[in-house]
Write an enzyme that holds these catalytic residues in place. Structure first.
Site, PDB file in Angstrom:
ATOM      1  N   ASP A  20      -6.203  -6.814  -2.414  1.00  0.00           N
ATOM      2  CA  ASP A  20      -6.678  -6.684  -1.029  1.00  0.00           C
ATOM      3  C   ASP A  20      -8.144  -6.267  -1.002  1.00  0.00           C
ATOM      4  O   ASP A  20      -8.691  -5.749  -1.989  1.00  0.00           O
ATOM      5  CB  ASP A  20      -5.806  -5.621  -0.328  1.00  0.00           C
ATOM      6  CG  ASP A  20      -5.708  -5.829   1.175  1.00  0.00           C
ATOM      7  OD1 ASP A  20      -6.520  -6.571   1.730  1.00  0.00           O
ATOM      8  OD2 ASP A  20      -4.806  -5.210   1.792  1.00  0.00           O
ATOM      9  N   MET A  21      -8.800  -6.467   0.129  1.00  0.00           N
ATOM     10  CA  MET A  21     -10.190  -6.016   0.333  1.00  0.00           C
ATOM     11  C   MET A  21     -10.352  -5.813   1.834  1.00  0.00           C
ATOM     12  O   MET A  21     -10.455  -6.775   2.581  1.00  0.00           O
ATOM     13  CB  MET A  21     -11.155  -7.089  -0.159  1.00  0.00           C
ATOM     14  CG  MET A  21     -12.601  -6.649  -0.065  1.00  0.00           C
ATOM     15  SD  MET A  21     -13.710  -7.994   0.242  1.00  0.00           S
ATOM     16  CE  MET A  21     -15.283  -7.240  -0.069  1.00  0.00           C
ATOM     17  N   ARG A  75     -12.398   1.634   8.001  1.00  0.00           N
ATOM     18  CA  ARG A  75     -11.049   2.025   7.590  1.00  0.00           C
ATOM     19  C   ARG A  75     -11.134   3.225   6.628  1.00  0.00           C
ATOM     20  O   ARG A  75     -10.423   3.293   5.630  1.00  0.00           O
ATOM     21  CB  ARG A  75     -10.310   0.866   6.927  1.00  0.00           C
ATOM     22  CG  ARG A  75      -8.796   0.933   7.139  1.00  0.00           C
ATOM     23  CD  ARG A  75      -8.045  -0.057   6.260  1.00  0.00           C
ATOM     24  NE  ARG A  75      -6.634  -0.106   6.608  1.00  0.00           N
ATOM     25  CZ  ARG A  75      -5.659  -0.390   5.761  1.00  0.00           C
ATOM     26  NH1 ARG A  75      -5.918  -0.669   4.513  1.00  0.00           N
ATOM     27  NH2 ARG A  75      -4.410  -0.408   6.155  1.00  0.00           N
ATOM     28  N   ASP A  82       0.821  -1.217   0.000  1.00  0.00           N
ATOM     29  CA  ASP A  82       0.000   0.000   0.000  1.00  0.00           C
ATOM     30  C   ASP A  82       0.859   1.272   0.000  1.00  0.00           C
ATOM     31  O   ASP A  82       1.976   1.277   0.519  1.00  0.00           O
ATOM     32  CB  ASP A  82      -0.843  -0.050   1.294  1.00  0.00           C
ATOM     33  CG  ASP A  82      -2.073   0.807   1.210  1.00  0.00           C
ATOM     34  OD1 ASP A  82      -2.175   1.626   0.305  1.00  0.00           O
ATOM     35  OD2 ASP A  82      -2.933   0.641   2.104  1.00  0.00           O
ATOM     36  N   ASP A 113      -3.116 -11.030   9.032  1.00  0.00           N
ATOM     37  CA  ASP A 113      -2.260  -9.887   9.362  1.00  0.00           C
ATOM     38  C   ASP A 113      -1.468 -10.159  10.632  1.00  0.00           C
ATOM     39  O   ASP A 113      -0.567  -9.397  10.976  1.00  0.00           O
ATOM     40  CB  ASP A 113      -3.111  -8.624   9.563  1.00  0.00           C
ATOM     41  CG  ASP A 113      -3.441  -7.970   8.232  1.00  0.00           C
ATOM     42  OD1 ASP A 113      -2.885  -8.388   7.207  1.00  0.00           O
ATOM     43  OD2 ASP A 113      -4.261  -7.031   8.224  1.00  0.00           O
ATOM     44  N   LYS A 120      -1.022  -8.161  -5.382  1.00  0.00           N
ATOM     45  CA  LYS A 120      -1.642  -8.499  -4.097  1.00  0.00           C
ATOM     46  C   LYS A 120      -2.985  -7.782  -4.102  1.00  0.00           C
ATOM     47  O   LYS A 120      -3.046  -6.559  -4.052  1.00  0.00           O
ATOM     48  CB  LYS A 120      -0.761  -8.031  -2.935  1.00  0.00           C
ATOM     49  CG  LYS A 120      -1.387  -8.328  -1.576  1.00  0.00           C
ATOM     50  CD  LYS A 120      -0.437  -7.975  -0.454  1.00  0.00           C
ATOM     51  CE  LYS A 120      -1.113  -8.056   0.897  1.00  0.00           C
ATOM     52  NZ  LYS A 120      -0.236  -7.575   1.972  1.00  0.00           N
TER      53      LYS A 120
HETATM   54  C1  DGJ Z   1      -4.299  -5.312   4.863  1.00  0.00           C
HETATM   55  C2  DGJ Z   1      -3.369  -6.422   4.472  1.00  0.00           C
HETATM   56  O1  DGJ Z   1      -3.747  -7.606   5.098  1.00  0.00           O
HETATM   57  C3  DGJ Z   1      -1.938  -5.993   4.804  1.00  0.00           C
HETATM   58  O2  DGJ Z   1      -1.054  -7.055   4.525  1.00  0.00           O
HETATM   59  C4  DGJ Z   1      -1.604  -4.772   4.023  1.00  0.00           C
HETATM   60  O3  DGJ Z   1      -1.596  -5.056   2.656  1.00  0.00           O
HETATM   61  C5  DGJ Z   1      -2.595  -3.666   4.332  1.00  0.00           C
HETATM   62  N1  DGJ Z   1      -3.951  -4.111   4.135  1.00  0.00           N
HETATM   63  C6  DGJ Z   1      -2.333  -2.460   3.468  1.00  0.00           C
HETATM   64  O4  DGJ Z   1      -3.265  -1.483   3.626  1.00  0.00           O
END
Ligand code: DGJ
Length: 718
Positions: free
Chosen positions: A462-463, A427, A351, A532, A460
């Site tokens: 993401d959501m 978020r 990010d 995470d 990657k």
């Molecule tokens: C959540 C992901 O699980 C993290 O690894 C990372 O990519 C963050 N988002 C970035 O905002």
């Protein structure tokens, strides 16, 4: 009576009106009763003779109260007549009729696939039940297509993929996976009692809270090695539902699975049809260990995008924990140079690289390179990464938008919403309505452009939040609830089109950790972000739960810095060995590592490369569970049996009790194995040991103190 010499995967026994699906070790049988209703007859250990299959029973004609439940094994029950259990299909016709009674119409056998066509007793409403047999993995896939050939709209209120039945009886136990952010895939076990237990997601994605996988064993007696285990999983990354039911009168345990019918409504116009998600089921006669290995093999051989020509997962570096949003060309180059030194093969910038993304408050939706951080675009960084011999990967969160973004200022209507109602943020972001085709095309376009203009080999994806206010005001009210299904379909479509256009692209599925892991997304991605929570001791449990349903090959596991988010510090070796049990990654701030850390990391990465095929493509044996004692041990045996890797972890030592003997599994008893250790933790230092001794005499390891760990590699001698 047809002879058993017929080895076909799908057979029809016309005398009995029974269909038999056969895998290498299991049989699955369904049949018609004298009222032409389709019933589930058998699922379990392979039956050797056609005499073993019985015709289906009839539903008692004039029964009252409970006796209707003596016929609870309908293969695909419509809600109609006197039906009181979880139905597979529930409809309302435009004329108000809600009664649906499905009976056999025809069938077709095409190699490994059987399609049985059901029809309502009056209306031209059909259901095509497709069964595909995966013989090597003892798995069968069920999928239902509902087809409206009536002249009126038929609104589907529940559309399930099917039901898996276990033999009638009491005392079954359910195993499933639950969790939360930073605590995914926790294994839960509980007795199945009369009533329903619902596992589901209402969040728009697979979810951290529950995962669409289950296993059932008899009387809670199965363990890793022994006992009958029936298991199943849904391939769907949107709202899903598994209803585990024990019908009180008959003690019939059944698991219905498919689209979640919560807030679900799907008007099927004349001539239209709807397909349900794939619903997989498998059986193991040798406990949970074999059940998991079957799933792992199935995912690798049949589901993952590279199943036809498997590639090993590269060792990756990810910038997130090191730099968070604070990325720029110089800083990323410095990390890349250090990552390459220890043997990393794929460098992923997380990010922060786009729009005005300096925190999680802004920028999502603006997928353009931030020119303050990267004045010359991404090319200089990517070519530097490539010059170091690494591929380059980039983070996106395509389904989301920050209200503080150019995209949202231009298209506030693209966020899902109910007009005039609040738009809840999580978020600081809103969810784009990916069900809309214009939104889908826009997102495909920006991603495609980035991939076409830059040498990006890995995304990657993401959501980071779940749905809120899932309104879709632009379509007729009757169609607005289709958002749940169409959203996921369009996400799948974008990924499929990107992959088709950029064939070497690999994708990691991430959803604020492990919120999107299921057999639907796994058809489209090469790896998943597990959690995470990268703290190594917590990870032992998260990874163990993950391994019940999913192959370690796709389980992204990073080595990160300590103290970690729960305040715990474990040695670097422990962190590496935990992460080396999946797809190894490094997420530490390499600018802070000492020369000793670099030396250890280089050695560990090289050791990993030597065993990674065994870890990623081999057979996993869970020897000691982190849930049960003070030691965790996992053994991976390569598919050709030539190598085995034993990972062992002592959680903390009390008094001076030695760690328990570890008995290995899956070896050739008569073969000799050369033992290699990465340290001096092997109590008896023989160099060559027989498989028989390793499995029956076992190994004793000198693990000491807190968070001690070791890896032992066994190479079969010629
Ligand atoms: C959540 C992901 O699980 C993290 O690894 C990372 O990519 C963050 N988002 C970035 O905002």
């Amino acid at each position: 009576m047809p002879a058993m010499s017929d080895n076909a995967l799908v057979r029809y026994l016309p005398d009995l009106k029974v269909w038999v699906l056969t895998t290498e070790r299991t049989s699955y049988a369904i049949g018609l009763n004298d009222r032409n209703e389709l019933q589930s007859l058998y699922w379990g250990e392979k039956l050797e003779s056609d005499r073993d299959f019985f015709p289906a029973h009839s539903r008692p004609e004039h029964a009252s109260f409970d006796s209707s439940e003596t016929m609870t094994n309908e293969e695909y029950p419509g809600w109609g007549g006197r039906y009181y259990n979880e139905p597979s299909l529930k409809v309302t016709l435009a004329d108000g009729d809600r009664d649906l009674v499905l009976k056999y119409a025809s069938h077709e056998i095409r190699g490994d696939t059987l399609v049985i066509r059901l029809k309502d007793i009056e209306y031209d409403l059909f259901v095509n039940l497709a069964y595909k047999v995966f013989p090597k993995e003892d798995i069968i896939r069920k999928q239902a297509e509902v087809e409206n050939r009536t002249p009126q709209v038929v609104t589907l209120e529940s559309a399930q993929s099917g039901v898996w039945y276990v033999p009638t009886g009491e005392g079954y136990r359910l195993t499933y996976l639950t969790g939360r952010w930073a605590g995914e895939t926790q294994l839960i076990r509980e007795p199945i009692n009369p009533g329903m237990k619902v596992l589901e997601s209402r969040r728009g994605n697979t979810s951290h809270a529950l995962n669409p996988w289950f296993a059932i064993d008899e009387k809670g007696e199965a363990d890793e090695e022994h006992g009958r285990v029936w298991f199943g999983a849904l391939g769907w990354s949107g709202n899903w539902k598994l209803v585990v039911e024990d019908t009180p009168a008959a003690h019939q345990v059944r698991v219905t699975g498919g689209y979640n019918n919560f807030d679900f409504s799907w008007p099927l116009k004349p001539g239209e049809s709807l397909n349900t998600p794939p619903y997989y089921g498998g059986f193991s006669g040798h406990g949970f260990g074999e059940a998991s290995r079957l799933m792992h093999r199935f995912e690798r051989d049949e589901i993952l995008p590279d199943h036809a020509q498997p590639h090993l997962r590269p060792v990756l570096y990810n910038s997130w924990e090191a730099t968070e949003f604070n990325v720029n060309e110089e800083g990323q180059k410095a990390l890349a140079e250090k990552a390459a030194r220890i043997g990393v093969e794929l460098f992923v910038m997380d990010d922060g690289w786009f729009g005005r993304r300096n925190s999680d408050r802004a920028g999502l939706g603006d997928w353009f390179v931030n020119t303050q951080k990267f004045p010359n675009g991404l090319h200089p960084l990517i070519s530097y990464v490539n010059s170091l011999g690494m591929k380059f990967g980039l983070w996106f969160e395509p389904e989301m938008v920050n209200p503080d973004s150019d995209l949202y200022r231009r298209h506030p209507d693209w966020a899902m919403n109910f007009p005039g109602r609040p738009r809840s943020e999580a978020r600081n972001q809103l969810v784009l309505n990916m069900a809309r085709d214009d939104v889908k095309e826009y997102i495909f376009g920006v991603l495609d452009k980035m991939l076409s203009e830059n040498n990006i080999q890995y995304i990657k994806w993401d959501m980071n939040r779940h749905f809120g206010e899932p309104g879709w005001p632009e379509v007729p009210v009757a169609e607005q609830k289709e958002i749940w299904v169409k959203y996921t379909r369009n996400v799948y479509e974008i990924i499929d089109r990107l992959r088709a256009k950029h064939p070497s692209l690999e994708i990691e599925s991430c959803s604020g950790g492990g919120g999107r892991v299921d057999l639907g997304i796994l058809e489209r991605v090469n790896e998943v972000w597990t959690s995470d929570n990268t703290e190594a001791f917590d990870r032992l449990r998260i990874q163990e739960g993950f391994s019940f349903a999913y192959t370690p090959k796709i389980m992204s596991a990073w080595v990160t810095d300590v103290p970690n988010l729960n305040g715990r510090s474990t040695p670097l070796k422990f962190r590496f060995l935990v992460a080396m049990q999946g797809a190894l990654g490094i997420g530490a701030n390499l600018n802070h590592w000492s020369p000793e850390d670099y030396a250890l990391a280089t050695q560990m990465v090289s050791t990993y490369k030597n065993i990674r095929e065994t870890v990623q493509q081999g057979n996993l044996y869970r020897l000691f569970s982190p849930r049960e004692g003070n030691q965790t041990a996992n053994e991976y045996v390569s598919s050709d049996g030539k190598q085995a890797a034993l990972f062992a972890f002592l959680h903390s030592q009390q008094f001076l009790w030695p760690a328990p003997t570890i008995y290995l599994r899956g070896l050739d008893e008569s073969a000799l194995y050369r033992i290699k250790t990465i340290d001096n933790k092997l109590a008896d230092r023989q160099e060559v040991v027989s498989g028989s001794s390793l499995m029956h005499h076992g190994l004793n390891l000198n693990l000491r103190g807190d968070y001690d760990s070791t890896l032992i590699v066994l190479e079969k001698t010629e």
